[in-house]
Scaffold this motif. Sequence first.
Motif, PDB file in Angstrom:
ATOM      1  N   GLY A   1      14.401   3.137   5.890  1.00  0.00           N
ATOM      2  CA  GLY A   1      15.105   3.779   6.985  1.00  0.00           C
ATOM      3  C   GLY A   1      14.470   5.091   7.410  1.00  0.00           C
ATOM      4  N   THR A   2      13.693   5.700   6.530  1.00  0.00           N
ATOM      5  CA  THR A   2      12.969   6.912   6.886  1.00  0.00           C
ATOM      6  C   THR A   2      11.958   6.645   7.994  1.00  0.00           C
ATOM      7  N   PHE A   3      11.460   5.406   8.064  1.00  0.00           N
ATOM      8  CA  PHE A   3      10.360   5.079   8.972  1.00  0.00           C
ATOM      9  C   PHE A   3      10.763   4.087  10.066  1.00  0.00           C
ATOM     10  N   SER A   4      12.010   3.631  10.054  1.00  0.00           N
ATOM     11  CA  SER A   4      12.452   2.672  11.068  1.00  0.00           C
ATOM     12  C   SER A   4      12.724   3.381  12.395  1.00  0.00           C
ATOM     13  N   ASP A   5      12.763   2.594  13.464  1.00  0.00           N
ATOM     14  CA  ASP A   5      13.075   3.139  14.786  1.00  0.00           C
ATOM     15  C   ASP A   5      13.694   2.031  15.636  1.00  0.00           C
ATOM     16  N   LEU A   6      13.643   2.164  16.941  1.00  0.00           N
ATOM     17  CA  LEU A   6      14.264   1.164  17.806  1.00  0.00           C
ATOM     18  C   LEU A   6      13.455  -0.126  17.874  1.00  0.00           C
ATOM     19  N   ASP A   7      12.197  -0.069  17.457  1.00  0.00           N
ATOM     20  CA  ASP A   7      11.340  -1.253  17.496  1.00  0.00           C
ATOM     21  C   ASP A   7      11.091  -1.855  16.111  1.00  0.00           C
ATOM     22  N   ARG A   8      10.955  -1.007  15.095  1.00  0.00           N
ATOM     23  CA  ARG A   8      10.644  -1.483  13.741  1.00  0.00           C
ATOM     24  C   ARG A   8      11.860  -1.256  12.851  1.00  0.00           C
ATOM     25  N   HIS A   9      12.389  -2.315  12.275  1.00  0.00           N
ATOM     26  CA  HIS A   9      13.651  -2.245  11.551  1.00  0.00           C
ATOM     27  C   HIS A   9      13.431  -2.119  10.047  1.00  0.00           C
ATOM     28  N   ARG A  10      14.440  -1.594   9.357  1.00  0.00           N
ATOM     29  CA  ARG A  10      14.380  -1.529   7.901  1.00  0.00           C
ATOM     30  C   ARG A  10      14.128  -2.908   7.307  1.00  0.00           C
ATOM     31  N   THR A  11      14.811  -3.892   7.836  1.00  0.00           N
ATOM     32  CA  THR A  11      14.678  -5.238   7.286  1.00  0.00           C
ATOM     33  C   THR A  11      13.308  -5.847   7.566  1.00  0.00           C
ATOM     34  N   ASP A  12      12.610  -5.374   8.610  1.00  0.00           N
ATOM     35  CA  ASP A  12      11.239  -5.835   8.848  1.00  0.00           C
ATOM     36  C   ASP A  12      10.349  -5.447   7.677  1.00  0.00           C
ATOM     37  N   TYR A  13      10.467  -4.209   7.252  1.00  0.00           N
ATOM     38  CA  TYR A  13       9.670  -3.741   6.117  1.00  0.00           C
ATOM     39  C   TYR A  13      10.001  -4.552   4.867  1.00  0.00           C
ATOM     40  N   LEU A  14      11.291  -4.707   4.601  1.00  0.00           N
ATOM     41  CA  LEU A  14      11.710  -5.426   3.404  1.00  0.00           C
ATOM     42  C   LEU A  14      11.264  -6.881   3.447  1.00  0.00           C
ATOM     43  N   ARG A  15      11.364  -7.502   4.606  1.00  0.00           N
ATOM     44  CA  ARG A  15      10.941  -8.899   4.729  1.00  0.00           C
ATOM     45  C   ARG A  15       9.471  -9.052   4.371  1.00  0.00           C
ATOM     46  N   ARG A  16       8.648  -8.131   4.830  1.00  0.00           N
ATOM     47  CA  ARG A  16       7.218  -8.214   4.517  1.00  0.00           C
ATOM     48  C   ARG A  16       6.970  -8.128   3.017  1.00  0.00           C
ATOM     49  N   VAL A  17       7.732  -7.278   2.343  1.00  0.00           N
ATOM     50  CA  VAL A  17       7.586  -7.156   0.897  1.00  0.00           C
ATOM     51  C   VAL A  17       8.028  -8.441   0.205  1.00  0.00           C
ATOM     52  N   ARG A  18       9.154  -8.964   0.612  1.00  0.00           N
ATOM     53  CA  ARG A  18       9.703 -10.150  -0.052  1.00  0.00           C
ATOM     54  C   ARG A  18       8.876 -11.403   0.233  1.00  0.00           C
ATOM     55  N   GLU A  19       8.100 -11.387   1.294  1.00  0.00           N
ATOM     56  CA  GLU A  19       7.238 -12.526   1.617  1.00  0.00           C
ATOM     57  C   GLU A  19       5.818 -12.346   1.097  1.00  0.00           C
ATOM     58  N   ALA A  20       5.525 -11.206   0.487  1.00  0.00           N
ATOM     59  CA  ALA A  20       4.157 -10.893   0.080  1.00  0.00           C
ATOM     60  C   ALA A  20       3.779 -11.575  -1.228  1.00  0.00           C
ATOM     61  N   HIS A  21       2.475 -11.825  -1.352  1.00  0.00           N
ATOM     62  CA  HIS A  21       1.884 -12.342  -2.592  1.00  0.00           C
ATOM     63  C   HIS A  21       0.865 -11.314  -3.072  1.00  0.00           C
ATOM     64  N   VAL A  22       1.098 -10.752  -4.240  1.00  0.00           N
ATOM     65  CA  VAL A  22       0.238  -9.693  -4.777  1.00  0.00           C
ATOM     66  C   VAL A  22      -0.420 -10.176  -6.069  1.00  0.00           C
ATOM     67  N   LEU A  23      -1.718  -9.999  -6.157  1.00  0.00           N
ATOM     68  CA  LEU A  23      -2.485 -10.296  -7.362  1.00  0.00           C
ATOM     69  C   LEU A  23      -2.637  -9.015  -8.160  1.00  0.00           C
ATOM     70  N   VAL A  24      -2.126  -9.008  -9.390  1.00  0.00           N
ATOM     71  CA  VAL A  24      -2.176  -7.834 -10.250  1.00  0.00           C
ATOM     72  C   VAL A  24      -3.225  -8.076 -11.337  1.00  0.00           C
ATOM     73  N   LEU A  25      -4.259  -7.245 -11.355  1.00  0.00           N
ATOM     74  CA  LEU A  25      -5.340  -7.371 -12.320  1.00  0.00           C
ATOM     75  C   LEU A  25      -5.089  -6.410 -13.483  1.00  0.00           C
ATOM     76  N   GLY A  26      -4.691  -6.957 -14.609  1.00  0.00           N
ATOM     77  CA  GLY A  26      -4.427  -6.139 -15.784  1.00  0.00           C
ATOM     78  C   GLY A  26      -2.979  -5.723 -15.865  1.00  0.00           C
ATOM     79  N   VAL A  27      -2.341  -6.025 -16.988  1.00  0.00           N
ATOM     80  CA  VAL A  27      -0.945  -5.633 -17.185  1.00  0.00           C
ATOM     81  C   VAL A  27      -0.843  -4.760 -18.435  1.00  0.00           C
ATOM     82  N   GLY A  28      -1.863  -3.909 -18.603  1.00  0.00           N
ATOM     83  CA  GLY A  28      -1.883  -2.996 -19.735  1.00  0.00           C
ATOM     84  C   GLY A  28      -1.381  -1.626 -19.353  1.00  0.00           C
ATOM     85  N   GLY A  29      -2.250  -0.589 -19.476  1.00  0.00           N
ATOM     86  CA  GLY A  29      -1.844   0.798 -19.248  1.00  0.00           C
ATOM     87  C   GLY A  29      -1.127   1.023 -17.936  1.00  0.00           C
ATOM     88  N   GLY A  30      -1.894   1.326 -16.880  1.00  0.00           N
ATOM     89  CA  GLY A  30      -1.271   1.519 -15.579  1.00  0.00           C
ATOM     90  C   GLY A  30      -0.686   0.238 -15.027  1.00  0.00           C
TER      91      GLY A  30
END
Length: 365
Positions: free
Chosen positions: A107-136
Motif C-alpha cells: 500500500g505504500t507504493f499503490s496508486d490509482l493504476d497499480r493496486h496492492r493486490t497486483d503486487y501480491l499477485r505477482r509474488v504469489r505467482e512467482a517461481h524463485v530458484l534459491v541456490l543454497g539453504v545454508g548461512g544467508g
Amino acid sequence: MRVALKECSWQTVGEDLIVVFDPRESITLEDPEGKVEALLSVLREGPRDVGALRAALGARGVEVTGQELDGGLKGLAALGLVERAEGRFTGDPAVDERHFSNLTFFGTFSDLDRHRTDYLRRVREAHVLVLGVGGGGSSLVQCLAGLGVGRLTLLDHDRVETRNFARQFLYKHEDIGRSKVERAAAWVRAYDPDIEVRTVDRWVAGPDDLADLTDGTDLIVGGLDGHPDAGLWVNEAAVRAGVPLVVGGATRTLLSYMSVDPGESACLACEFARQPEEGTGAAAAEDLVHGMRTTNPLIGPVAMQIGSLIALEGLRYLTGFQEPLAAGARVRLDLREGLAASRVPFPDVPDCPVCALAPARVAAI
C-alpha cells in the motif's frame, strides 16, 4: 472506480495543510480555501467514486468541477495518498488475513493504476530458484516464504551439521545429518502449505548444471559455496536464461549484495573483469583472498541481514514496487561502521562475453 484514502493524518497550519503518510517525512500543500482538507475528510469517511465525492463535497459547501476533482485526485495519487479501493484486498478473507502485512507494505507504493493486490499477485505467482539453504540462504528462504512466493526450487548438496546452528534457524537438533534442502522444504510446507516446493540435491560444477532449473523461473537468488568461480557459473546461467539474479555474502566485517538484470545491467563477469595491475600489492592481496581458506565467521544476525537484503532486492524484480537498487552494482554494508551502506557500480565492459549471452527482450504490448 472508487478512490480510497491511505492511512494518513493532516493538520491545517495557516493556509497550508500538513499531511503525513510516511512518518519520516511530511507533505506541505497550499490550501487557502480548504478544498484539499475537505477532500481528504470526505475520503476518510470511506471510498467513493468521483460522482459521490463531488456530491459529498457539495454537501460540505465545497463546489468543485469534475476537472478540478480529477486533477486533485491525480495530485493526491502522485503524492502516494490515495489508491483504487477495489485493489486493496483480494476478496478472500483467508488470503487477506494471511497477507495483511504484505498488503499494507504494498500500500505504500499503490496508486490509482497499480493496486496492492497486483503486487501480491505477482509474488504469489512467482517461481524463485534459491541456490543454497545454508548461512544467508536459510534466512532468505524464510523471508521468501513470509512474502508468500508461490513456487520455490531449493538447491543444496549439504547435510545439517551442529556448527550450522549459530546462523541457520530452519534446522533442529533432530535434523543433524539429514539433507538441508529436504529439511528446508519441510519447514516451508509446514509454514505455508500453499507454497509449492521442489528440492534439488545437487553439486554444481559449472553453469550447465543449472540450465535445467532456469526454465519457467522468474528469479534466481542466493549463492553457492565450494569453488571460487561458483558465483560466475551462476551468473552465466542466469544471463543465458534471461532471469534476474540476486546474490550476496559476507567477509569478517563486510556484507554485500549484488544483482544482475540480464540485457539491462552489467553482470558479475563485468565486476570480476576489474583486476588490479600485476606485480602490485593490490594484485598480491587479490591473489591471497582468492586462494584463502578460512573458517566461516558468519553469525546469525549477519546471516539474517544478508538473507533479508537479497529477498528485498528480489521483491523489487518480482513486483516492480521499486527499481532494483543493486542492478549492476555491489551494495556494501560495513559492520565496523554500524552497517553504513555504499553502492559501487560494476565497471563498464562493452564487450563482456557473458552479457552478450542475454536473450533479446520482447517489448510489452
